[in-house]
Design a protein around this motif. Structure first.
Motif, mmCIF file in Angstrom:
data_model
loop_
_atom_site.group_PDB
_atom_site.id
_atom_site.type_symbol
_atom_site.label_atom_id
_atom_site.label_comp_id
_atom_site.label_asym_id
_atom_site.label_seq_id
_atom_site.Cartn_x
_atom_site.Cartn_y
_atom_site.Cartn_z
ATOM 1 N N GLN A 98 28.729 128.458 99.782
ATOM 2 C CA GLN A 98 30.071 127.884 99.834
ATOM 3 C C GLN A 98 30.222 126.937 101.016
ATOM 4 N N ILE A 99 29.321 127.034 101.972
ATOM 5 C CA ILE A 99 29.389 126.224 103.194
ATOM 6 C C ILE A 99 28.005 125.689 103.527
ATOM 7 N N ILE A 100 27.957 124.438 103.964
ATOM 8 C CA ILE A 100 26.755 123.933 104.617
ATOM 9 C C ILE A 100 27.131 123.529 106.036
ATOM 10 N N THR A 101 26.133 123.551 106.907
ATOM 11 C CA THR A 101 26.350 123.150 108.289
ATOM 12 C C THR A 101 25.325 122.097 108.676
ATOM 13 N N MET A 102 25.725 121.258 109.623
ATOM 14 C CA MET A 102 24.838 120.207 110.129
ATOM 15 C C MET A 102 24.999 120.092 111.634
ATOM 16 N N GLY A 103 23.934 119.610 112.277
ATOM 17 C CA GLY A 103 23.938 119.435 113.718
ATOM 18 C C GLY A 103 24.039 117.985 114.134
ATOM 19 N N ALA A 104 25.057 117.671 114.906
ATOM 20 C CA ALA A 104 25.274 116.294 115.361
ATOM 21 C C ALA A 104 24.197 115.825 116.330
ATOM 22 N N LYS A 105 23.516 116.758 116.974
ATOM 23 C CA LYS A 105 22.446 116.393 117.902
ATOM 24 C C LYS A 105 21.086 116.370 117.204
ATOM 25 N N PHE A 154 30.176 121.443 111.383
ATOM 26 C CA PHE A 154 29.318 120.692 112.285
ATOM 27 C C PHE A 154 29.390 121.273 113.693
ATOM 28 N N CYS A 155 28.257 121.366 114.342
ATOM 29 C CA CYS A 155 28.194 121.665 115.770
ATOM 30 C C CYS A 155 26.979 120.922 116.308
ATOM 31 N N GLY A 156 26.511 121.265 117.480
ATOM 32 C CA GLY A 156 25.382 120.542 118.047
ATOM 33 C C GLY A 156 24.138 120.621 117.181
ATOM 34 N N ILE A 172 20.839 115.171 113.474
ATOM 35 C CA ILE A 172 20.796 114.109 112.455
ATOM 36 C C ILE A 172 21.849 113.056 112.756
ATOM 37 N N GLY A 173 21.676 111.907 112.145
ATOM 38 C CA GLY A 173 22.609 110.803 112.319
ATOM 39 C C GLY A 173 23.696 110.788 111.262
ATOM 40 N N GLU A 174 24.618 109.888 111.458
ATOM 41 C CA GLU A 174 25.796 109.788 110.596
ATOM 42 C C GLU A 174 25.446 109.478 109.143
ATOM 43 N N GLU A 175 24.584 108.521 108.910
ATOM 44 C CA GLU A 175 24.271 108.149 107.522
ATOM 45 C C GLU A 175 23.578 109.286 106.786
ATOM 46 N N ALA A 176 22.669 109.973 107.462
ATOM 47 C CA ALA A 176 22.013 111.130 106.839
ATOM 48 C C ALA A 176 23.043 112.209 106.528
ATOM 49 N N ALA A 177 23.952 112.464 107.450
ATOM 50 C CA ALA A 177 24.984 113.487 107.240
ATOM 51 C C ALA A 177 25.856 113.155 106.029
ATOM 52 N N LYS A 178 26.189 111.910 105.854
ATOM 53 C CA LYS A 178 27.000 111.505 104.700
ATOM 54 C C LYS A 178 26.258 111.785 103.392
ATOM 55 N N LYS A 179 24.984 111.429 103.349
ATOM 56 C CA LYS A 179 24.190 111.636 102.128
ATOM 57 C C LYS A 179 23.974 113.124 101.851
ATOM 58 N N ILE A 180 23.817 113.911 102.905
ATOM 59 C CA ILE A 180 23.666 115.359 102.749
ATOM 60 C C ILE A 180 24.950 115.954 102.174
ATOM 61 N N ALA A 181 26.089 115.554 102.716
ATOM 62 C CA ALA A 181 27.374 116.039 102.205
ATOM 63 C C ALA A 181 27.556 115.647 100.747
ATOM 64 N N GLU A 182 27.248 114.416 100.424
ATOM 65 C CA GLU A 182 27.386 113.944 99.045
ATOM 66 C C GLU A 182 26.486 114.733 98.102
ATOM 67 N N ALA A 183 25.245 114.958 98.494
ATOM 68 C CA ALA A 183 24.314 115.716 97.654
ATOM 69 C C ALA A 183 24.831 117.125 97.408
ATOM 70 N N TYR A 184 25.357 117.759 98.433
ATOM 71 C CA TYR A 184 25.894 119.117 98.320
ATOM 72 C C TYR A 184 27.104 119.156 97.386
#
Length: 154
Positions: free
Chosen positions: A102-109, A64-66, A111-123
């Motif tokens: 092997q890695i996914i990345t997401m931006g804290a600026k 995770f970064c911006g 997407i929101g927390e709930e979307a990030a959780k679902k993205i991680a779970e899907a991956y």
């Protein structure tokens, strides 16, 4: 699975939330930093997680970064690593199913927390099966090896 997570200071809170969610899903999580909101440069974190995957100490990583862009670029500099920026569930699934990322990345600026959780779970809920995608990934990895062996004319 053993999952490595990492963030810069811009995404510390998001990393912490997703990390707890991943643990609740039943995965082991190794945190490679940062450990507070104190400013830190993201490349070192990305290099650590990518190297741990390359060395088979962990199975996958979520960074995770911006924006998620810098972390993905940095992780992809480690030979043999495929990192994909993902801000939706479909992309996260395809990162694994089509690209064996092997890695996914997401931006804290971004997407929101709930979307990030679902993205991680899907991956984490899908596994690479090969097929037509394997041929394409092999082409990418062969090109990477060629550059390391003979260098670039750039």
């Amino acid at each position: 699975m053993k999952i490595g997570v990492g963030a810069d200071h811009n995404a510390f809170d998001l990393k912490e939330a997703v990390k707890a969610y991943i643990v609740n899903l039943g995965h082991e999580v190794i945190d490679y930093g940062c450990y507070s909101k104190e400013e830190v440069d993201y490349p070192g974190v990305a290099f650590k997680v990518a190297t741990e995957i390359k060395d088979a100490s962990i199975e996958r990583g979520i960074l995770f970064c911006g924006t998620g862009i810098g972390m993905s670029i940095a992780a992809n500099k480690v030979p043999g690593i495929r990192s994909a920026q993902c801000h939706d569930v479909y992309s996260a699934e395809r990162a694994q199913l089509s690209n064996n990322a092997q890695i996914i990345t997401m931006g804290a600026k971004v997407i929101g927390e709930e979307a990030a959780k679902k993205i991680a779970e899907a991956y984490l809920n899908v596994s690479f099966k090969g097929g037509n995608s394997e041929r394409k990934i092999n082409q990418i990895m062969d090109q990477e090896k060629e550059y390391f062996l003979h260098g670039s004319n750039c």
